[in-house]
Write a protein that holds these residues in place. Sequence first.
Motif, short mmCIF file in Angstrom:
data_model
loop_
_atom_site.label_atom_id
_atom_site.label_comp_id
_atom_site.label_asym_id
_atom_site.label_seq_id
_atom_site.Cartn_x
_atom_site.Cartn_y
_atom_site.Cartn_z
N VAL A 172 17.06 58.14 18.52
CA VAL A 172 15.62 58.23 17.97
C VAL A 172 14.77 57.09 19.20
CG1 VAL A 172 14.49 57.07 16.13
CG2 VAL A 172 16.76 58.03 15.56
N SER A 173 13.38 57.64 19.57
CA SER A 173 13.14 56.91 19.96
C SER A 173 11.73 55.74 19.28
CB SER A 173 12.35 58.18 21.06
OG SER A 173 11.53 58.49 20.69
N ASP A 174 11.12 55.54 19.38
CA ASP A 174 9.79 54.56 18.83
C ASP A 174 8.56 55.16 19.29
OD1 ASP A 174 11.54 52.91 18.23
OD2 ASP A 174 10.83 51.54 19.46
N ASP A 175 8.77 56.63 19.31
CA ASP A 175 7.52 57.45 19.45
C ASP A 175 7.76 58.93 18.86
OD1 ASP A 175 9.23 58.81 21.54
OD2 ASP A 175 8.00 58.57 23.26
N LEU A 176 6.33 60.23 19.02
CA LEU A 176 7.37 61.30 18.31
C LEU A 176 7.58 62.10 19.47
CD1 LEU A 176 4.93 61.33 14.79
CD2 LEU A 176 8.20 61.43 15.71
N HIS A 177 7.89 60.88 20.13
CA HIS A 177 8.17 63.10 21.69
C HIS A 177 9.11 64.53 20.29
CE1 HIS A 177 10.65 64.26 24.61
NE2 HIS A 177 10.19 63.52 25.94
N THR A 235 12.31 60.22 4.43
CA THR A 235 11.37 58.73 3.01
C THR A 235 10.39 57.38 3.89
OG1 THR A 235 12.66 59.64 1.21
CG2 THR A 235 11.83 58.20 0.79
N LEU A 236 11.59 57.74 4.60
CA LEU A 236 11.18 55.98 5.45
C LEU A 236 10.04 56.33 6.05
CD1 LEU A 236 14.17 53.76 6.39
CD2 LEU A 236 12.81 53.16 4.49
N PHE A 237 10.02 57.50 6.50
CA PHE A 237 8.89 58.53 7.92
C PHE A 237 7.61 58.09 6.85
CE2 PHE A 237 6.89 62.13 9.63
CZ PHE A 237 6.39 61.25 10.76
N VAL A 241 4.86 55.61 8.17
CA VAL A 241 3.96 56.96 9.20
C VAL A 241 3.26 57.56 8.57
CG1 VAL A 241 4.42 58.02 11.42
CG2 VAL A 241 6.15 56.24 10.79
N ARG A 242 3.41 58.26 7.75
CA ARG A 242 2.57 59.25 7.72
C ARG A 242 2.51 59.71 6.07
NH1 ARG A 242 4.42 64.90 10.94
NH2 ARG A 242 3.84 63.34 12.71
N PRO A 243 1.83 59.33 5.53
CA PRO A 243 2.34 59.06 3.68
C PRO A 243 1.55 61.08 2.93
CG PRO A 243 0.29 57.53 4.35
CD PRO A 243 0.56 58.50 5.89
N CYS A 294 11.65 50.32 12.66
CA CYS A 294 11.76 51.91 14.33
C CYS A 294 10.55 51.96 13.69
CB CYS A 294 12.58 52.91 14.62
SG CYS A 294 11.87 54.53 15.47
N PHE A 295 10.25 52.77 12.75
CA PHE A 295 8.73 53.01 12.40
C PHE A 295 7.54 52.02 12.06
CE2 PHE A 295 11.41 56.61 9.72
CZ PHE A 295 11.52 57.32 10.55
N GLU A 296 7.93 51.01 11.36
CA GLU A 296 7.02 50.08 11.34
C GLU A 296 5.99 49.75 13.09
OE1 GLU A 296 8.73 46.87 9.96
OE2 GLU A 296 8.24 47.52 7.71
N ARG A 297 7.80 50.12 14.23
CA ARG A 297 6.92 50.03 15.55
C ARG A 297 6.33 50.88 15.57
NH1 ARG A 297 11.98 48.31 16.44
NH2 ARG A 297 12.77 50.26 17.06
N MET A 298 6.17 52.18 16.08
CA MET A 298 5.65 53.57 15.73
C MET A 298 4.57 53.37 14.82
SD MET A 298 7.08 57.45 14.74
CE MET A 298 8.76 57.43 15.14
#
Length: 304
Positions: A172-177, A235-237, A241-243, A294-298
């Motif tokens: 898992v990276s901090d972007d959506l590659h 759920t975390l995502f 990140v995306r409500p 990770c999601f907070e960094r995103m």
Amino acid sequence: MTATTSTNGAQAPASNRFLIWGGEGWVAGHLKALLEGQGKEVYTTTIRMENREAVLAELERVKPTHVLNAAGCTGRPNVDWCEDNREATMRSNVVGTLNLTDCCLVKGVHCTVFATGCIYQYDETHPWDGPGYLETDAANFAGSFYSMTKAHVEEVMKHYNNCLILRLRMPVSDDLHPRNFVTKIAKYERVVDIPNSNTILTDLLPASILLAEHGEVGIYNFTNPGAISHNEVLTLFRDIVRPSFTWKNFTLDEQAKVIKAGRSNCKLDTTKLTTKLKEYGYEVPEIHEAYQKCFERMKAAGVQ
Ligand SMILES: NC(=O)c1ccc[n+]([C@@H]2O[C@H](COP(=O)([O-])OP(=O)(O)OC[C@H]3O[C@@H](n4cnc5c(N)ncnc54)[C@H](OP(=O)(O)O)[C@@H]3O)[C@@H](O)[C@H]2O)c1
């Protein structure tokens, strides 16, 4: 710094010099950026691992102290490709990977292999809420040809005393590659919901450099501690990140109808890794905490 410039002088370098194999790959790109950020000397190469003469010539030309092998046949669009392209898969993941490790031995170079933990599946002695698989446990997942090649090569490669084998899972990276595990499952029409060990690259890649620089060898389960289910990840995502995100689940049996190769689901024991890293004052966060960060960094980077 890249491998396009040749190096001068026959002497071994005084400080570490990294050569990343599979230089155009996803993990390789992250490694290069990390090492450059640390101000280290790093080169990349796309030489085919199975071509012994070319590999030896490249090692001679760049004179690395450390090879980071992030090359491998992963299949496009996914590992299903490997089912129908077995010779090509073996040439990279077995012949090539072993050849590169052997060439490094001949040249006195430490070799870190970015391998996979997708060689196990839950069974009666390792249920999802039981003990994780140890580095010493025999592989028990042969549901995909890709995984089979990786398990076979590890079995012999582990005897090379210049070789560090790091078993990543669902990186898992901090972007959506597109290669990010989260991007993959967020795009599927339906997802299974099973706890798994995952590798958050921001947490683990610096650890790979630490281990390599200290000359560590042998096999390490290379994931964050613990296991997290697909629904917990999504759920975390959604929450961070995306409500507006929604998803649907299906069962393993339903999943089997839409994929060619089986997919490994398992939890790895990370005690060996975390104990070793403590020696170097490095800690890897538990997987739920790691995803949260990770999601907070995103989110902070504006990724949606
Ligand atoms: N991403 C994951 O989900 C995941 C999970 C666990 C472990 N891993 C392992 O981690 C490593 C890196 O993965 P990745 O996601 O960065 O894969 P990737 O983006 O597909 O990169 C792999 C790179 O290796 C190159 N390559 C393939 N066969 C080669 C050969 N015989 N000689 C030299 N280069 C070769 C590929 O080049 P071409 O495209 O030109 O062939 C590609 O640039 C792989 O070994 C993979 O199996 C990945």
